[in-house]
Design a protein around this motif. Structure first.
Motif: not given
Length: 114
Positions: A33-49
């Motif tokens: 679950i922790a990997a999924g939460i981190g992956l979601a934050w990574l996708i969101m931040i890098l996607g918007h950047l």
């Protein structure tokens, strides 16, 4: 006196059960679950950047959709805990956005932006 024993002999301990023979099943990967939460934050931040140079696409929910697609892919691959983590990460990102909007709204109406 006679050779009579008063205590009966203790029963012999039973041997441990023997596991069934055959090929052991491989451990099932369920994810984290922790990997999924981190992956979601990574996708969101890098996607918007990555969308920042394209002004028209800056406010499109493309990274949010990518998180949902990634969660569906992880569920389909049989890694449900990472899929759950992605959905929890998306929910936490939306909660942070809601709190930021509420804080700015409160500052605006209390006269904090002078």
């Amino acid at each position: 006196m006679s050779d009579i024993e008063l205590d009966p002999p203790a029963p012999a301990p039973e041997p441990p059960p023997v596991p069934p023979q055959g090929e052991p099943s491989p451990p099932q990967r369920r994810g984290s679950i922790a990997a999924g939460i981190g992956l979601a934050w990574l996708i969101m931040i890098l996607g918007h950047l990555l969308l920042m140079p394209f002004r028209a696409a800056t406010f499109l929910p493309i990274p949010e959709l990518l998180v949902g697609v990634a969660a569906a892919v992880f569920y389909a691959k049989g890694i449900p805990r990472t899929g759950q983590g992605l959905l929890l990460g998306l929910a936490s990102l939306l909660a942070v956005a809601l709190l930021l909007v509420a804080a700015c709204f409160g500052l605006l109406f209390s006269g904090g932006f002078r």
